[in-house]
Each structure stands twice: as structure tokens, then as C-alpha cells.
Design a protein around this motif. Structure first.
Motif, PDB file in Angstrom:
ATOM      1  N   LEU A 114      57.135  30.946  22.714  1.00 50.66           N
ATOM      2  CA  LEU A 114      58.447  30.556  23.239  1.00 50.66           C
ATOM      3  C   LEU A 114      58.661  29.051  23.239  1.00 50.66           C
ATOM      4  CD1 LEU A 114      58.644  32.978  26.308  1.00 50.66           C
ATOM      5  CD2 LEU A 114      59.910  33.171  24.150  1.00 50.66           C
ATOM      6  N   TYR A 115      57.589  28.300  23.540  1.00 50.91           N
ATOM      7  CA  TYR A 115      57.714  26.854  23.690  1.00 50.91           C
ATOM      8  C   TYR A 115      56.646  26.166  22.837  1.00 50.91           C
ATOM      9  CZ  TYR A 115      60.650  28.109  27.647  1.00 50.91           C
ATOM     10  OH  TYR A 115      61.634  28.648  28.428  1.00 50.91           O
ATOM     11  N   PRO A 116      57.010  25.743  21.625  1.00 43.95           N
ATOM     12  CA  PRO A 116      56.032  25.153  20.702  1.00 43.95           C
ATOM     13  C   PRO A 116      55.622  23.726  21.061  1.00 43.95           C
ATOM     14  CG  PRO A 116      58.222  25.133  19.719  1.00 43.95           C
ATOM     15  CD  PRO A 116      58.337  25.894  20.998  1.00 43.95           C
ATOM     16  N   LEU A 117      56.273  23.119  22.076  1.00 46.14           N
ATOM     17  CA  LEU A 117      55.959  21.738  22.416  1.00 46.14           C
ATOM     18  C   LEU A 117      55.641  21.629  23.913  1.00 46.14           C
ATOM     19  CD1 LEU A 117      55.689  18.896  21.309  1.00 46.14           C
ATOM     20  CD2 LEU A 117      58.138  18.575  21.619  1.00 46.14           C
ATOM     21  N   PRO A 118      54.428  22.018  24.320  1.00 47.89           N
ATOM     22  CA  PRO A 118      54.060  21.931  25.738  1.00 47.89           C
ATOM     23  C   PRO A 118      53.670  20.506  26.119  1.00 47.89           C
ATOM     24  CG  PRO A 118      52.252  22.862  24.485  1.00 47.89           C
ATOM     25  CD  PRO A 118      53.384  22.656  23.507  1.00 47.89           C
ATOM     26  N   ILE A 119      54.129  20.072  27.286  1.00 53.89           N
ATOM     27  CA  ILE A 119      53.733  18.775  27.851  1.00 53.89           C
ATOM     28  C   ILE A 119      53.005  19.039  29.158  1.00 53.89           C
ATOM     29  CG2 ILE A 119      54.511  16.563  28.765  1.00 53.89           C
ATOM     30  CD1 ILE A 119      56.916  16.687  26.938  1.00 53.89           C
ATOM     31  N   VAL A 120      51.744  18.619  29.227  1.00 52.37           N
ATOM     32  CA  VAL A 120      50.925  18.822  30.421  1.00 52.37           C
ATOM     33  C   VAL A 120      50.875  17.515  31.203  1.00 52.37           C
ATOM     34  CG1 VAL A 120      48.641  19.395  31.306  1.00 52.37           C
ATOM     35  CG2 VAL A 120      49.563  20.613  29.314  1.00 52.37           C
ATOM     36  N   MET A 121      51.245  17.578  32.484  1.00 47.90           N
ATOM     37  CA  MET A 121      51.324  16.385  33.326  1.00 47.90           C
ATOM     38  C   MET A 121      50.221  16.399  34.375  1.00 47.90           C
ATOM     39  SD  MET A 121      55.441  16.046  33.891  1.00 47.90           S
ATOM     40  CE  MET A 121      55.328  14.329  34.413  1.00 47.90           C
TER      41      MET A 121
END
Length: 395
Positions: free
Chosen positions: A177-184
Motif C-alpha cells: 500500500l505504501y512504497p515509501l515508508p518513513i521511520v521516525m
């Protein structure tokens, strides 16, 4: 007038409720400061400052101020920059500092912001039109990062603190669903003084090659790493952190913040980051001082070693008295639980000559109110012995 009276009544109701729960905040006046000692209008006279962020003890270093003055005589009478960065605020000192930060932190480029809050509320909203992004945020990240998420209106989820198994489950469920994950994450968390497992986080890129790591080093820059470049340096993952942010307002004893990242993202932020575009640039003197201290960080090895040794000694002493003190670094929390108990202990310590502040709900989770002791390199364990004696009688 009637409308304002109605507003005042609503505000009064909120303030009364907040006071009843022990969470009402107020501003205390500090009349003077000489490094680790604070002067306030109390019978104590001076207090040992255990609530600040001058982790390397730079406020106690007149030699550094003298060296700076010799290098930058033009800033003896500093003035403001009077312009945004995009108008007349792009002065040479800022460009040089950004280049030095990028080189030291092993990134293509860097960009200055007026504060860590400005920075963390700028980056994600700037990315809000990029397709495929979802934010995965550690549950303990700073309020400024949370506000950045909210302002961006990007889809997000929070994973259990420092639980990379939980994070992996979330990433796997969203892979299609989300090909660009950003982990904070934060490298060093400000409330418990514990650390993120940056090495394990970087390894996740092997499974999720589009994963972006957004790491805030606010409490680790200056205090960690062989050169003082943060926990990412200490763990040898500097170039693998895609969005590496930090502040000058803590260990570097200055003001402002930076992001080290790709040249492409830097250019994008210059065009999209509203807190950058619509803010007056930091004064040149402030940027010059930040640059000088950043250049000095590699020489402050003994200060970092002393800070670490003092922190370990204090934590060990508290644990021997059965105080709950999570974490591993120079932020040493004493967990008290309820707000009232925490405030009562803060009052006792304050009357004993120690500048401490209760950290209460809603800043921390319900039932985890604590006294947060922030150590600096100018504090000796001998300075803390009277406090330990007080705490021994509070059990």
C-alpha cells in the motif's frame, strides 16, 4: 467585551482543572546563571542546575568565549539578520557551516533552521504531496516531530517504543500500500535517556529498500561519538540515516538546528518548507558561534568521558537506593508516578539547593511523572552527594 468575558470563563475552567490534577505550568524567573550554578530569589541563594541542556558544560568555559571573540571580533556587538534566508539572509557563515556539517556527518548537504521545532514541523509537511508515503513513528518521539506529522496530514502509525519487531510487522502489512515508508526515531530519548537501536533499524533497509530513516539527534549531538557527532557516529551508521537532524540549543550551547540529508531534499525544502521560507534567518553571530563550537566538538573528548562517568556513577547510586532510573546516558530520570508526589520531591530538592523540575502528565504518560536530572560535563559527582543524601531520606 462580553465575548472576551465568556472566553475568560472557559479558560479559567481549564486552568482550575489542570491545577487540580497537579499539571498546571508556570514560569519561574532565573535571575542569573554562571554555568552550572543558577541564582534565584530564594533562601537557598544558588542552585546546582540539573534541568538544563548544556551537556558539555560550555557555559562554564570562558576560554572558548575568548577564543571565539578573537576569531570573530566583528560579533562583539551582534545584531539580527533582518531578513529571511531567501531574501538577504543567505550569508557566507551559514553556507560554510552547512558544508562543514554535511562533511562531518557524511551527507551530501545540510540545511539550517531557526530551531529544532521549526525543523521538525517543516520537513514532513513539505513532503505531504509526495505519493506513497506513510509515517511509522516511535511512540516516544518528541512533540515537535508529532506536530510535524499532524501538520503534514500524511498517513501514520506509531509503533511501541524501541520495538523493531512491532515496526517490522507494521511495515510488512503496508508493503503493497505504501512504497515509501518513513521511520521516525530519536537516537537518544529525552525523557528516559534510552537509545534507539540504529544499527538494527538500518538493517531493515535490506528488506525494505525504499525505507527512509528520520532520526533526531538533539540530545546526542556533542555528547556521543569519537568526534561528538552523535550516536549515529558512535554506531557507525551516519551515511545510512536519510534525514539526520540535530539542534545547536543543547550540547552546543547555541541556538538553531540542522538537517543533514541529500542535496535533492535540501533543494526541495528550500522551496517547500514554510518555517524556513517565512522566518527571519538566525543572526550571523549565532551562526558563527554554532560553527565555532561545532568545529570544537572533536577536541572535547575528555568532557564527553567525564559526562559519561558522572552519569553512570549517579545512576548506580540511585539504583542502590531502589529508585527507578531507566536509560543509559546523561539524562537520568527518577520515576515517581503521580504528579503530586513528583512535585513534592522537586520542592524538597529545590529547597536543598538543586534546580530540578517535575516532568508531569501530559508531557509524559499518566503515572510516569518524574524528576529528570540533566547532567553536564562541568558537574562533578561531589556536587551531587548532598542531593543523594536528600534522596536517601525520601525513600
Amino acid at each position: 467585551m462580553n465575548r472576551m468575558s465568556y472566553l475568560d470563563k472557559q479558560i479559567e475552567h481549564y486552568l482550575q482543572e489542570t491545577k487540580q490534577t497537579g499539571g498546571l505550568r508556570h514560569l519561574d524567573t532565573i535571575y542569573s546563571s554562571s554555568g552550572k550554578w543558577l541564582s534565584a530569589p530564594t533562601a537557598v541563594g544558588v542552585r546546582l542546575n540539573l534541568s538544563g541542556n548544556d551537556y558539555l558544560g560550555i557555559a562554564d568555559r570562558p576560554d572558548l568565549r575568548e577564543q571565539f571573540s578573537a576569531l570573530y571580533p566583528q560579533y562583539h556587538a551582534p545584531s539580527g539578520s533582518t531578513s529571511s534566508r531567501l531574501l538577504l539572509g543567505n550569508f557566507e557563515e551559514a553556507i560554510q557551516l552547512e558544508q562543514e556539517i554535511a562533511s562531518a556527518l557524511q551527507h551530501e548537504s545540510a540545511l539550517l533552521f531557526n530551531s529544532g521545532y521549526h525543523l521538525n514541523t517543516a520537513i514532513l509537511p513539505s513532503l505531504s504531496t509526495i505519493k506513497g508515503i506513510k509515517i511509522y513513528a516511535d511512540r516516544m518521539i518528541h512533540a515537535s516531530m508529532i506536530d510535524g506529522i499532524r501538520l503534514s496530514k500524511l498517513p501514520f502509525v506509531r509503533f511501541r517504543h524501541n520495538d523493531l519487531n512491532h515496526l517490522t510487522q507494521l511495515l510488512e502489512a503496508d508493503r503493497e500500500l505504501y512504497p515509501l515508508p518513513i521511520v521516525m526515531v530519536e537516537s537518544l530519548y529525552s525523557m528516559d535517556g534510552d537509545q534507539a537501536d540504529l544499527k538494527a533499524l538500518v538493517r531493515l533497509k535490506q528488506t525494505y529498500p525504499n525505507l527512509i530513516i528520520y532520526c533526531d539527534e538533539a540530545h546526542a549531538i556533542g555528547t556521543h561519538g569519537a568526534h561528538g557527532y552523535g550516536l549515529a557516529e558512535e554506531l557507525e551508521v551516519l551515511p545510512s540515516i536519510d534525514i539526520l537532524v540535530g539542534t545547536f540549543g543543547k550540547a552546543l550551547n547555541s541556538m538553531g538546528a540542522y538537517v543533514a540529508t541529500s542535496a535533492m531534499l535540501r533543494d526541495y525544502l528550500i522551496n517547500r518548507a514554510r518555517p524556513l521560507i517565512f522566518s527571519t534567518m538566525l543572526p550571523p553571530a549565532s551562526v558563527a558561534w554554532s560553527r565555532y563550537i561545532f568545529q570544537t566538538l572533536p577536541t572535547l573528548t575528555s568532557e564527553r568521558a567525564h559526562l559519561r562517568a558522572t552519569s553512570q556513577a549517579l545512576r548506580s547510586a540511585l539504583q542502590e537506593m531502589d529508585y527507578a532510573t531507566p536509560g543509559v546516558a546523561h539524562i537520568v530520570p527518577i520515576i515517581r508516578g503521580d504528579n503530586d508526589s513528583c512535585c513534592a520531591l522537586a520542592t524538597v530538592l529545590s529547597e536543598g539547593g538543586f534546580e530540578v523540575r517535575p516532568i508531569r502528565y501530559p508531557t509524559v504518560a499518566q503515572g510516569t511523572a518524574r524528576i529528570r536530572l540533566s547532567l553536564t560535563a562541568s558537574i562533578r559527582i561531589e556536587d551531587l552527594l548532598p542531593m543523594l543524601d536528600i534522596l536517601a531520606h525520601q525513600r
